[in-house]
Design a protein around this motif. Structure first.
Motif, PDB file in Angstrom:
ATOM      1  N   LEU A 272       0.825  -1.193   0.000  1.00 32.78           N
ATOM      2  CA  LEU A 272       0.000   0.000   0.000  1.00 32.78           C
ATOM      3  C   LEU A 272       0.865   1.251   0.000  1.00 32.78           C
ATOM      4  O   LEU A 272       1.744   1.411   0.858  1.00 32.78           O
ATOM      5  N   LEU A 273       0.617   2.131  -0.964  1.00 29.63           N
ATOM      6  CA  LEU A 273       1.347   3.382  -1.099  1.00 29.63           C
ATOM      7  C   LEU A 273       0.365   4.528  -0.920  1.00 29.63           C
ATOM      8  O   LEU A 273      -0.578   4.666  -1.704  1.00 29.63           O
ATOM      9  N   LEU A 274       0.550   5.335   0.102  1.00 27.41           N
ATOM     10  CA  LEU A 274      -0.337   6.455   0.381  1.00 27.41           C
ATOM     11  C   LEU A 274       0.319   7.748  -0.076  1.00 27.41           C
ATOM     12  O   LEU A 274       1.374   8.133   0.424  1.00 27.41           O
ATOM     13  N   VAL A 275      -0.319   8.410  -1.048  1.00 27.98           N
ATOM     14  CA  VAL A 275       0.229   9.641  -1.616  1.00 27.98           C
ATOM     15  C   VAL A 275      -0.514  10.827  -1.021  1.00 27.98           C
ATOM     16  O   VAL A 275      -1.704  11.028  -1.291  1.00 27.98           O
ATOM     17  N   ILE A 276       0.200  11.611  -0.208  1.00 23.66           N
ATOM     18  CA  ILE A 276      -0.364  12.811   0.409  1.00 23.66           C
ATOM     19  C   ILE A 276       0.670  13.931   0.297  1.00 23.66           C
ATOM     20  O   ILE A 276       1.848  13.674   0.017  1.00 23.66           O
ATOM     21  N   PRO A 277       0.255  15.186   0.504  1.00 26.79           N
ATOM     22  CA  PRO A 277       1.230  16.277   0.451  1.00 26.79           C
ATOM     23  C   PRO A 277       2.351  16.075   1.464  1.00 26.79           C
ATOM     24  O   PRO A 277       2.122  15.623   2.586  1.00 26.79           O
ATOM     25  N   LYS A 278       3.576  16.397   1.062  1.00 21.55           N
ATOM     26  CA  LYS A 278       4.735  16.241   1.940  1.00 21.55           C
ATOM     27  C   LYS A 278       4.520  16.965   3.261  1.00 21.55           C
ATOM     28  O   LYS A 278       4.917  16.456   4.335  1.00 21.55           O
ATOM     29  N   ASN A 279       3.881  18.120   3.221  1.00 17.14           N
ATOM     30  CA  ASN A 279       3.657  18.900   4.442  1.00 17.14           C
ATOM     31  C   ASN A 279       2.690  18.223   5.410  1.00 17.14           C
ATOM     32  O   ASN A 279       2.578  18.646   6.569  1.00 17.14           O
ATOM     33  N   ASP A 280       1.975  17.206   4.932  1.00 23.62           N
ATOM     34  CA  ASP A 280       1.006  16.511   5.782  1.00 23.62           C
ATOM     35  C   ASP A 280       1.582  15.256   6.446  1.00 23.62           C
ATOM     36  O   ASP A 280       0.876  14.584   7.211  1.00 23.62           O
ATOM     37  N   PHE A 281       2.838  14.932   6.156  1.00 24.08           N
ATOM     38  CA  PHE A 281       3.406  13.692   6.678  1.00 24.08           C
ATOM     39  C   PHE A 281       3.322  13.625   8.203  1.00 24.08           C
ATOM     40  O   PHE A 281       2.904  12.614   8.776  1.00 24.08           O
ATOM     41  N   SER A 282       3.737  14.693   8.875  1.00 22.93           N
ATOM     42  CA  SER A 282       3.747  14.669  10.338  1.00 22.93           C
ATOM     43  C   SER A 282       2.323  14.593  10.895  1.00 22.93           C
ATOM     44  O   SER A 282       2.078  13.898  11.899  1.00 22.93           O
ATOM     45  N   LEU A 283       1.387  15.297  10.253  1.00 24.67           N
ATOM     46  CA  LEU A 283      -0.014  15.218  10.665  1.00 24.67           C
ATOM     47  C   LEU A 283      -0.512  13.786  10.580  1.00 24.67           C
ATOM     48  O   LEU A 283      -1.135  13.268  11.526  1.00 24.67           O
ATOM     49  N   TRP A 284      -0.247  13.133   9.461  1.00 25.65           N
ATOM     50  CA  TRP A 284      -0.714  11.759   9.267  1.00 25.65           C
ATOM     51  C   TRP A 284      -0.053  10.804  10.259  1.00 25.65           C
ATOM     52  O   TRP A 284      -0.719   9.931  10.838  1.00 25.65           O
ATOM     53  N   GLU A 285       1.230  10.959  10.477  1.00 20.41           N
ATOM     54  CA  GLU A 285       1.925  10.085  11.424  1.00 20.41           C
ATOM     55  C   GLU A 285       1.366  10.243  12.830  1.00 20.41           C
ATOM     56  O   GLU A 285       1.220   9.263  13.569  1.00 20.41           O
ATOM     57  N   ASN A 286       1.026  11.466  13.195  1.00 19.12           N
ATOM     58  CA  ASN A 286       0.425  11.702  14.510  1.00 19.12           C
ATOM     59  C   ASN A 286      -0.969  11.071  14.599  1.00 19.12           C
ATOM     60  O   ASN A 286      -1.351  10.527  15.642  1.00 19.12           O
ATOM     61  N   LEU A 287      -1.724  11.139  13.498  1.00 21.23           N
ATOM     62  CA  LEU A 287      -3.044  10.513  13.481  1.00 21.23           C
ATOM     63  C   LEU A 287      -2.936   8.995  13.620  1.00 21.23           C
ATOM     64  O   LEU A 287      -3.748   8.364  14.308  1.00 21.23           O
ATOM     65  N   CYS A 288      -1.929   8.411  12.984  1.00 22.60           N
ATOM     66  CA  CYS A 288      -1.736   6.959  13.084  1.00 22.60           C
ATOM     67  C   CYS A 288      -1.447   6.543  14.520  1.00 22.60           C
ATOM     68  O   CYS A 288      -1.911   5.498  14.988  1.00 22.60           O
ATOM     69  N   VAL A 289      -0.675   7.371  15.235  1.00 20.46           N
ATOM     70  CA  VAL A 289      -0.399   7.098  16.645  1.00 20.46           C
ATOM     71  C   VAL A 289      -1.675   7.290  17.469  1.00 20.46           C
ATOM     72  O   VAL A 289      -2.031   6.454  18.309  1.00 20.46           O
ATOM     73  N   GLN A 290      -2.381   8.387  17.215  1.00 25.48           N
ATOM     74  CA  GLN A 290      -3.585   8.708  17.976  1.00 25.48           C
ATOM     75  C   GLN A 290      -4.645   7.621  17.867  1.00 25.48           C
ATOM     76  O   GLN A 290      -5.304   7.271  18.856  1.00 25.48           O
ATOM     77  N   TYR A 291      -4.817   7.073  16.649  1.00 27.77           N
ATOM     78  CA  TYR A 291      -5.857   6.070  16.414  1.00 27.77           C
ATOM     79  C   TYR A 291      -5.306   4.640  16.420  1.00 27.77           C
ATOM     80  O   TYR A 291      -6.031   3.705  16.086  1.00 27.77           O
ATOM     81  N   ASP A 292      -4.028   4.494  16.786  1.00 30.19           N
ATOM     82  CA  ASP A 292      -3.376   3.177  16.843  1.00 30.19           C
ATOM     83  C   ASP A 292      -3.588   2.411  15.539  1.00 30.19           C
ATOM     84  O   ASP A 292      -4.010   1.248  15.522  1.00 30.19           O
ATOM     85  N   PHE A 293      -3.304   3.090  14.438  1.00 28.25           N
ATOM     86  CA  PHE A 293      -3.534   2.520  13.106  1.00 28.25           C
ATOM     87  C   PHE A 293      -2.350   1.632  12.727  1.00 28.25           C
ATOM     88  O   PHE A 293      -1.207   2.099  12.646  1.00 28.25           O
TER      89      PHE A 293
END
Length: 223
Positions: A49-70
Motif C-alpha cells: 500500500l502506497l499512500l500519496v499525500i502532500p509532503k507537508n502533511d506527513f507529520s499530521l498523518w503520522e500523529n493521526l496513526c499514533v492517535q488512532y493506533d492505526f
C-alpha cells in the motif's frame, strides 16, 4: 503477480469548509483515509500500500496513526501539484517490479471488497480494469448554442476508482507530459491507444467531497 495499491489523497478539501483536508476528517471513529486503507488491506492482504499525500502533511498523518493506533502497513509518498503528478510519483516509487497496481481515491472509503479483488483479476488478463456504475437518471447534453439534447443513458457510465492496471503499461502511460484531457488514470492509459476494460463498481463507492457526503458516509457506516 505482485500487487500494489496507490491511494491518492492530495486534495485541500476547500469544498468541505473544514479546518483540515477532508481525507483526515473522522467518520465512524477514525479518519476517512484509514477506512480506505483497511479496505485494500482486507481485499488484498499481500499487496503493498502506497499512500500519496502532500509532503507537508506527513507529520499530521503520522500523529493521526499514533492517535488512532492505526496498524495497517503502508508507505508514504509525497504528492505533486495535480492528481496526475501525485499518481506519477506513486508509480515512480515502484522500481524494477512487474505486477499489478490499483489506483484509488483516498476519499472513497466504501469501495466493496469484491470490486477491488475483481479489478486485480481483470487487469491481470486484460491490462486494465476501471470500476464504473450505470446511470439512474435521464441525461441531456448542452450544446454551444444554449440548447440541450436528449442522450441515451444506456450508452454512458459513471467512472469510479479503483482503476487497476498492469504495472509496466501504466508506468509507460504516465511517462508523458500532463494534458488537460487527463481527467483520470484511464484517460492517461487510453492516450497510448490502449482499450480500457470496464468492471462493475458499487453505488455506495462515493467520493466524499461535501458536508452532505459526510452525512451520507455516517449513514452508510451505521448500516
Amino acid at each position: 503477480m505482485k500487487k500494489f495499491a496507490i491511494i491518492v489523497a492530495g486534495g485541500s478539501g476547500t469544498r468541505m469548509g473544514a479546518p483540515m483536508p477532508k481525507q483526515y476528517l473522522e467518520i465512524g471513529g477514525k479518519p476517512i483515509l484509514m477506512h480506505t486503507l483497511e479496505r485494500f488491506f482486507v481485499a488484498v492482504p499481500d499487496s503493498e500500500l502506497l499512500l500519496v499525500i502532500p509532503k507537508n502533511d506527513f507529520s499530521l498523518w503520522e500523529n493521526l496513526c499514533v492517535q488512532y493506533d492505526f496498524q495497517v502497513k503502508h508507505k508514504l509518498i509525497a504528492g505533486g501539484n495535480s492528481r496526475f503528478q501525485s499518481v506519477k510519483n506513486g508509480l515512480n516509487s515502484i522500481n524494477g517490479e512487474d505486477g499489478l497496481v490499483a489506483i484509488h481515491d483516498g476519499v472513497r472509503p466504501f469501495v466493496e471488497i469484491d470490486v477491488i479483488v475483481n479489478s486485480f483479476e481483470e487487469a491481470a488478463v486484460r491490462g486494465s480494469a476501471v470500476a464504473v456504475v450505470a446511470l439512474k437518471d435521464s441525461i441531456r447534453k448542452l450544446t454551444d448554442d444554449g440548447k440541450s439534447v436528449y442522450q441515451e443513458r444506456q450508452y454512458f457510465r459513471l467512472v469510479q476508482t479503483p482503476q487497476t492496471f498492469q504495472l509496466k503499461k501504466i508506468q509507460k502511460a504516465f511517462d508523458v507530459s500532463e494534458l488537460h484531457t487527463f481527467t483520470d488514470d484511464a484517460t492517461v492509459y487510453e492516450h497510448q491507444g490502449w482499450q480500457v476494460s470496464l468492471i462493475a463498481g458499487n453505488l455506495q463507492n462515493i467520493k466524499i467531497t461535501t458536508p452532505e457526503d459526510m452525512e451520507y458516509a455516517e449513514y452508510l457506516l451505521s448500516k
